[in-house]
Enzyme design. Structure first.
Site, PDB file in Angstrom:
ATOM      1  N   ASP A 196      32.120  32.428  32.639  1.00  0.00           N
ATOM      2  CA  ASP A 196      33.551  32.706  32.753  1.00  0.00           C
ATOM      3  C   ASP A 196      34.125  32.403  34.125  1.00  0.00           C
ATOM      4  O   ASP A 196      35.327  32.496  34.325  1.00  0.00           O
ATOM      5  CB  ASP A 196      33.825  34.179  32.430  1.00  0.00           C
ATOM      6  N   ASP A 202      30.597  28.694  37.304  1.00  0.00           N
ATOM      7  CA  ASP A 202      29.903  28.219  36.105  1.00  0.00           C
ATOM      8  C   ASP A 202      30.385  26.839  35.657  1.00  0.00           C
ATOM      9  O   ASP A 202      29.767  26.219  34.790  1.00  0.00           O
ATOM     10  CB  ASP A 202      30.122  29.201  34.942  1.00  0.00           C
ATOM     11  N   ASP A 227      25.779  33.527  31.782  1.00  0.00           N
ATOM     12  CA  ASP A 227      26.081  34.186  33.043  1.00  0.00           C
ATOM     13  C   ASP A 227      26.134  35.691  32.776  1.00  0.00           C
ATOM     14  O   ASP A 227      26.297  36.117  31.634  1.00  0.00           O
ATOM     15  CB  ASP A 227      27.423  33.675  33.570  1.00  0.00           C
TER      16      ASP A 227
END
Length: 725
Positions: free
Chosen positions: A613, A617, A414
């Site tokens: 994080d 996700d 990410d």
């Protein structure tokens, strides 16, 4: 007295000594963590591995695992007895040089509560493994401890059945301590495992906890009332006040506000919502008041779908112990057959007393094959490895994550909070011709004193860092989603995007090229106008972590293909990826898109790790072969992942891979030690050398060999304390 008279039965009936576990909600389905294909409507044990079943979908109010509480209680009550019986067995002849009268009976009294009370759940699973014809580790544990305990009882009750050669220190050797120690160690291992498993359901409970408990409904008579969330129906009109969470998915009817959707989209900048725009349940309304219409409730909301995706992804992971279980199953059958053949062979063909010799040798076979080393082989390596990893800021959730880490060849990352800091920071100020950059920053920071927007905080922080004195605004107005207006020192100030400049009739195109260049670098741009004239623009961006370039270079050198998948815009994503040398980029992806990307790569034969994080996700983190959560991220992401990088430093991934390689090698060595001891010891215990030496392997020597195998496994596992440095 008044309470007693009001309800005497409540005081006369026996009261439970401990809290009674709340029954599971109706319709709860139970499944096995190791074998997710096992599902049933009531709790119990898995027919394949004997592990306790757990709810497929935990509830928000779920309390401590009752099995964990039960095992902890059994362990605490019986551990002192294990310690005492072990001291007596190992050092009794030294403490009492002339012998302790009735020592065997005393050891029997001490060991019996350990074996029959603490070990009772294991014997139940042992019986189930036989009934289900599914040999597993419980078969080994039950057979080994049962043989050691049963043999010791026989030696205590009828010592005359044994030859004089089995006398030691004036009595027939007994092995109560072996049975007690095996039970206590197994209980401790189960407690540690259950505590780790509880974090799996903690991820789902964290997600469930995001939804608000109530919603403010506007009835047909325009009267507003707070109602429980489960009373909200499709079509209901709801009010969402500043600071509140959006109760369900729906559409804005009235009002305008900025909503923090970072939990779902990964975008750190709040999104502006106006009439006609869609709202996502559990997102946070940061400023204005909104009136919305409910369109999706209950299991239809995006949050509920994410919960379901996380649950399904977690259950789909293959267990690490599947190979060990298969090997253990054959191992059990082989040991039982050898023990039976030993009993029959000696009984029929051996010298007198042949059946006594046969029984003793069969017991020796079972004792030497007792799964101490086999049971310790993996847990000891895992304990040593996780301890070493923790000192490096790497937290593995379970053994499967350590095993899988060494195999990854593709890493999905990410952007926000993983590659970048995750917090908007001031980038630069560009002054229009005829104006000074310091003045532009002063005016912008002064007007932003009345704003709670993250971008405003970044501008004010930069002004404070430079020591710029700010003016107090005489008036302030927030135009949600497009910027702010106000008056400072008699000047009319406007700060915001192009939409605000259009409303103020400001010619913002003078700095259009500079603005586009900044956006191409991943920055958010705000124009500043004073008294109807453009005076400059300010850029705020999410800076790349200092450690990220080095980390990505290390990962590439290790042979990993790095892929970026972010909820941020495509232009911003490509800009950051270009700076970091990432060729494969996916922008504006939703949680389900990340999950599908992981599954697509897995179908191509890739071993995928996902690093993120945010809550958005979590489904991909759970579904990946290895999920890597930044320790600086959300609790849900951490609970969904297999590995947590405490410092949020991607360089730890390379260290985790190295430690994984060392740990798996160590586990294989330990299993090799355990099987070598058994491969050499079982034939000796069966009396294979008797025709040549005239000597039999005493069960005491068998127990010693079993202990040595455990010592070798532990010593080898401790070498991992220096691995991955």
């Amino acid at each position: 007295m008044d309470r007693f008279k009001a309800d005497p039965e409540a005081y006369l009936q026996p009261q439970p000594s401990a809290p009674v576990a709340m029954p599971a909600p109706e319709g709860t389905v139970y499944t096995c963590p190791m074998h997710p294909e096992i599902r049933q409507p009531q709790p119990g044990n898995c027919p394949k591995c004997g592990m306790a079943l757990e709810p497929l979908m935990p509830s928000l109010e779920e309390e401590e695992n009752p099995e964990l509480a039960d095992f902890r209680r059994r362990f605490r009550w019986t551990l002192p007895l294990t310690v005492v019986v072990t001291i007596l067995a190992m050092f009794g002849h030294r403490i009492f040089p002339n012998g302790l009268p009735g020592q065997s009976w005393l050891e029997l009294v001490l060991a019996t509560p350990v074996v029959l009370y603490a070990g009772w759940p294991f014997f139940v699973r042992w019986a189930q493994s036989l009934a289900n014809r599914s040999p597993n580790m419980w078969t080994l544990i039950g057979t080994g401890t049962g043989a050691a305990y049963g043999y010791s009882i026989l030696a205590t009750v009828a010592p005359g059945l044994f030859p004089a050669t089995f006398q030691m220190h004036g009595r027939v050797g007994v092995y109560y301590e072996a049975a007690a120690v095996i039970i206590s160690l197994t209980l401790l291992g189960q407690i540690l495992e259950l505590r780790a498993r509880s974090r799996t359901s903690a991820a789902i409970r964290s997600l469930l906890g995001l939804a608000p408990r109530t919603a403010r409904r506007i009835n047909a008579d325009c009267v507003e009332e707070d109602v429980p969330l489960h009373h909200v129906h499709i079509g209901d009109v709801l009010r969402v006040r500043p600071g509140e969470k959006v109760p369900v998915d729906g559409e804005v009817l009235e009002g305008e506000s900025a909503l923090d959707e970072s939990m779902l989209t990964g975008e750190p900048v709040p999104a502006t919502k106006r009439p006609g725009d869609k709202l996502i349940g559990a997102t946070i309304n940061t400023s204005g008041s909104l009136v919305m219409r409910a369109e999706k409730v209950g299991s239809q909301t995006m949050l509920s779908q994410i919960v379901q995706m996380v649950a399904n992804a977690q259950r789909s992971r293959a267990p690490m112990q599947r190979l060990a279980d298969v090997v253990a199953g054959y191992f059990v059958l082989v040991v039982v057959v050898i023990a039976a053949l030993t009993l029959l062979g000696w009984g029929v063909f051996g010298p007198e007393p042949s059946w006594v010799y046969g029984f003793v040798n069969a017991v020796a076979v079972l004792i030497i094959a007792c799964p101490c080393a086999l049971g310790l082989a993996t847990p000891m390596s895992i304990m040593a490895a996780t301890g070493r990893a923790a000192t490096q800021g790497i937290l593995f959730r379970d053994a499967a994550a350590i095993e899988a880490m060494r195999k990854i060849d593709t890493l999905i990352v990410d952007k926000t909070g993983t590659l970048t800091e995750g917090k908007p920071a001031f980038d630069r100020v560009v002054a229009a011709p005829g104006f000074d950059g310091v003045d532009v920053l002063r005016m912008a920071a002064s007007i932003d004193q009345g704003s709670e927007h993250p971008l405003a905080h970044a501008i004010m922080d930069e002004a404070r860092r430079r020591g710029i004195s700010l003016d107090k605004p005489q008036t302030f107005e927030s135009s949600s989603g497009i910027g702010v207006r106000g008056t400072i020192s008699g000047r009319r100030i406007a700060l915001g995007n192009t939409a605000l400049m259009e409303q103020e009739k400001i010619d913002w195109k003078v700095l259009a090229r500079e603005a586009e260049n900044l956006r191409a670098e991943g920055a958010s741009v705000m124009y500043l106008a004073a008294d109807g004239q453009l005076v400059g623009l300010l850029a705020v961006s999410d800076p790349v972590k200092i450690t990220t370039p080095e980390a990505l270079q290390t990962l590439r050198e290790a042979g990993l293909n790095v892929v970026m998948a972010t909820g941020d815009g495509v232009t911003t994503a490509r800009s950051v990826a270009k700076r970091l040398g990432i060729a494969q980029v996916y922008g504006e992806v939703k949680p389900q898109d990340k999950l599908q990307l992981v599954e697509r790569l897995q179908k191509q034969g890739k071993v995928v790790a996902m690093a993120g994080d945010g809550i958005n996700d979590s489904p991909a983190l759970a579904r990946a072969d290895v999920g890597l959560a930044m320790g600086t991220g959300t609790d849900v992401a951490i609970n969904s992942a297999h590995v947590t990088l405490v410092k949020g430093d991607l360089r730890a991934i390379a260290r985790a891979r190295l430690l994984s390689v060392e740990t798996v090698r160590n586990m294989r060595q330990n299993l090799g030690f355990a099987f070598i001891y058994n491969a050499l010891g079982i034939p000796l215990a069966a009396g294979l050398l008797y025709p040549f030496t005239g000597q039999l392997l005493s069960p005491m020597i068998a127990a010693l060999a079993m202990s040595l195998s455990s010592v070798s496994v532990i010593a080898n596992a401790l070498r991992l304390r220096g691995a991955g440095r």
